[in-house]
Design a protein around this motif. Sequence first.
Motif, mmCIF file in Angstrom:
data_model
loop_
_atom_site.group_PDB
_atom_site.id
_atom_site.type_symbol
_atom_site.label_atom_id
_atom_site.label_comp_id
_atom_site.label_asym_id
_atom_site.label_seq_id
_atom_site.Cartn_x
_atom_site.Cartn_y
_atom_site.Cartn_z
ATOM 1 N N ILE A 64 0.844 -1.202 0.000
ATOM 2 C CA ILE A 64 0.000 0.000 0.000
ATOM 3 C C ILE A 64 0.875 1.246 0.000
ATOM 4 O O ILE A 64 0.607 2.210 -0.740
ATOM 5 C CB ILE A 64 -0.944 -0.002 1.216
ATOM 6 C CG1 ILE A 64 -1.979 -1.126 1.097
ATOM 7 C CG2 ILE A 64 -1.663 1.352 1.335
ATOM 8 C CD1 ILE A 64 -2.828 -1.311 2.343
ATOM 9 N N LEU A 65 1.938 1.241 0.800
ATOM 10 C CA LEU A 65 2.847 2.383 0.866
ATOM 11 C C LEU A 65 3.554 2.601 -0.467
ATOM 12 O O LEU A 65 3.637 3.738 -0.960
ATOM 13 C CB LEU A 65 3.871 2.169 1.980
ATOM 14 C CG LEU A 65 4.957 3.245 2.149
ATOM 15 C CD1 LEU A 65 4.325 4.611 2.379
ATOM 16 C CD2 LEU A 65 5.898 2.874 3.289
ATOM 17 N N ALA A 66 4.042 1.522 -1.075
ATOM 18 C CA ALA A 66 4.708 1.645 -2.373
ATOM 19 C C ALA A 66 3.747 2.188 -3.424
ATOM 20 O O ALA A 66 4.110 3.046 -4.244
ATOM 21 C CB ALA A 66 5.267 0.284 -2.810
ATOM 22 N N VAL A 243 9.007 -0.854 -1.565
ATOM 23 C CA VAL A 243 8.920 0.430 -0.858
ATOM 24 C C VAL A 243 10.222 1.203 -1.020
ATOM 25 O O VAL A 243 10.220 2.408 -1.337
ATOM 26 C CB VAL A 243 8.607 0.212 0.633
ATOM 27 C CG1 VAL A 243 8.709 1.530 1.390
ATOM 28 C CG2 VAL A 243 7.212 -0.376 0.808
ATOM 29 N N LEU A 244 11.333 0.525 -0.810
ATOM 30 C CA LEU A 244 12.637 1.188 -0.946
ATOM 31 C C LEU A 244 12.837 1.684 -2.374
ATOM 32 O O LEU A 244 13.273 2.822 -2.589
ATOM 33 C CB LEU A 244 13.751 0.219 -0.552
ATOM 34 C CG LEU A 244 15.190 0.745 -0.728
ATOM 35 C CD1 LEU A 244 15.426 1.978 0.135
ATOM 36 C CD2 LEU A 244 16.197 -0.358 -0.397
ATOM 37 N N TYR A 245 12.496 0.834 -3.345
ATOM 38 C CA TYR A 245 12.682 1.209 -4.745
ATOM 39 C C TYR A 245 11.775 2.384 -5.115
ATOM 40 O O TYR A 245 12.188 3.318 -5.817
ATOM 41 C CB TYR A 245 12.397 0.011 -5.645
ATOM 42 C CG TYR A 245 12.740 0.246 -7.099
ATOM 43 C CD1 TYR A 245 14.057 0.312 -7.525
ATOM 44 C CD2 TYR A 245 11.731 0.409 -8.050
ATOM 45 C CE1 TYR A 245 14.377 0.527 -8.859
ATOM 46 C CE2 TYR A 245 12.039 0.632 -9.378
ATOM 47 C CZ TYR A 245 13.362 0.678 -9.780
ATOM 48 O OH TYR A 245 13.664 0.904 -11.093
ATOM 49 N N ALA A 246 10.509 2.355 -4.658
ATOM 50 C CA ALA A 246 9.576 3.452 -4.948
ATOM 51 C C ALA A 246 10.082 4.757 -4.353
ATOM 52 O O ALA A 246 10.001 5.820 -4.994
ATOM 53 C CB ALA A 246 8.188 3.123 -4.402
ATOM 54 N N PHE A 247 10.604 4.685 -3.137
ATOM 55 C CA PHE A 247 11.135 5.888 -2.490
ATOM 56 C C PHE A 247 12.311 6.459 -3.278
ATOM 57 O O PHE A 247 12.360 7.664 -3.567
ATOM 58 C CB PHE A 247 11.566 5.561 -1.057
ATOM 59 C CG PHE A 247 12.072 6.751 -0.288
ATOM 60 C CD1 PHE A 247 11.195 7.553 0.420
ATOM 61 C CD2 PHE A 247 13.422 7.070 -0.282
ATOM 62 C CE1 PHE A 247 11.649 8.659 1.125
ATOM 63 C CE2 PHE A 247 13.897 8.173 0.419
ATOM 64 C CZ PHE A 247 13.002 8.969 1.120
ATOM 65 N N THR A 269 -1.390 5.854 3.982
ATOM 66 C CA THR A 269 -1.114 4.418 4.098
ATOM 67 C C THR A 269 -1.582 3.882 5.443
ATOM 68 O O THR A 269 -2.157 2.787 5.517
ATOM 69 C CB THR A 269 0.396 4.156 3.934
ATOM 70 O OG1 THR A 269 0.810 4.604 2.642
ATOM 71 C CG2 THR A 269 0.711 2.680 4.078
ATOM 72 N N GLY A 270 -1.352 4.644 6.515
ATOM 73 C CA GLY A 270 -1.768 4.209 7.839
ATOM 74 C C GLY A 270 -3.266 4.043 7.964
ATOM 75 O O GLY A 270 -3.746 3.063 8.554
#
Length: 425
Positions: A64-66, A243-247, A269-270
């Motif tokens: 969801i965050l990504a 998530v890391l890659y999207a960031f 996201t939360g």
Amino acid sequence: MATIMMIVMIGLLLLGFPMMIPLTTAAVIGFVMMFDGFGQMGTFIQQMMGGIRPASLIAVPMFILAADIMTRGQSADRLINMVMAFIGHIKGGLAISTATSCTLFGAVSGSTQVAVGSPLRPKMLKAGYSDPFTLALIINASDIAFLIPPSIGMIIYGVISETSIAELFIAGIGPGILILFMFSIYCLIYAYKNDVPTEAKASWKERAMSVRDASWPLMFPVIIVGGIYGGIFSPTEAAAVCVLYAFLLEFVVFRSLKLNDIYKIAKSTGLITAVVFILVAVGNGFSWIISFAQIPQAILEAVGVNEAGPVGVLIAICVAFFIACMFVDPIVVILVLTPIFAPAIQATGLDPVLVGVLITLQVAIGSATPPFGCDIFTAIAIFKRPYMEVIRGTPPFIFMLVAAAGLIIAFPDIALFLRDIAFRD
């Protein structure tokens, strides 16, 4: 007991309560009736907590965050531009590009209606497509994301049924491509029938530039599918890498987002994660109660599903999930109905991965089907169009999705071929 629980759920739903209230209330009433009071309520709380304890559920908030990061960034636009550069000029190319972009972005984030529908709907209207057709295409093509990994529905099903999420992810690719092909044929027929003009043809230089621009977002399916298929990491680890890659992609490479956007993204996201996990917890408690009371066995015996054979069980599953998702949130439907059909699935020896793909497909169909499919109301909120206009163009797409389900039942290898290559050698 089952009758009272059902009456309570339906009554509270009709009164307009959010789904978690009817589900919790019905579960508590069932528990009190079964154990003669609130004395052992701690057991019910333990079952709820057990529902959100599996480590694989960690993938849900991370995906969801990504998705939220990419939706707010440039990933969707770059994918859309690449698809348009290659097929935008053919008859029906804009509509096919919309369906293809929804599929590609589903493979990237699992969230498409806002990211793809919002920029492409004005283009389709300007090109001569009717609004009912455009809205129906966006709603139903976005539902391909239910099948293309990462799929939150598949994660929930995998946790509830103890089925490999990695196998479910791989198995969803074939049906997703099949549905995209069926939608593309329909878009082509529609464009010829209504004499929709074509877009200008892009040069090879423009195509090369679009591929270059989209190469970074296209790494997401490589990370998810390639990483899982190659045994590099699990679905949960793939979510963390995404998530890391999207960031890095949106904040560092594209620089489309700033550090002060992190709070808004984390808050969004939360909120979504909280809703999902509350539903999962309550749904697990509800499922435990009905299983303890042997309600699923009674229902299956009453309707004769146990004697129907594998194909009959698959058809019964499809019908039940399809109808339920026309009225209720898909996650709740998966949580409640999966344990009900578990005895029949086990008795007939059905492949749980095949069942999971069909359930996910029915969730997609029901979510876009009147009267109360949740994607219909999402489209109403996003595009600010009346209910009747949103649903007017949906019947052909629903027919194609139902046909796809029939093909998967008749030819299971549509779903299982890639799974068998990846995990059965």
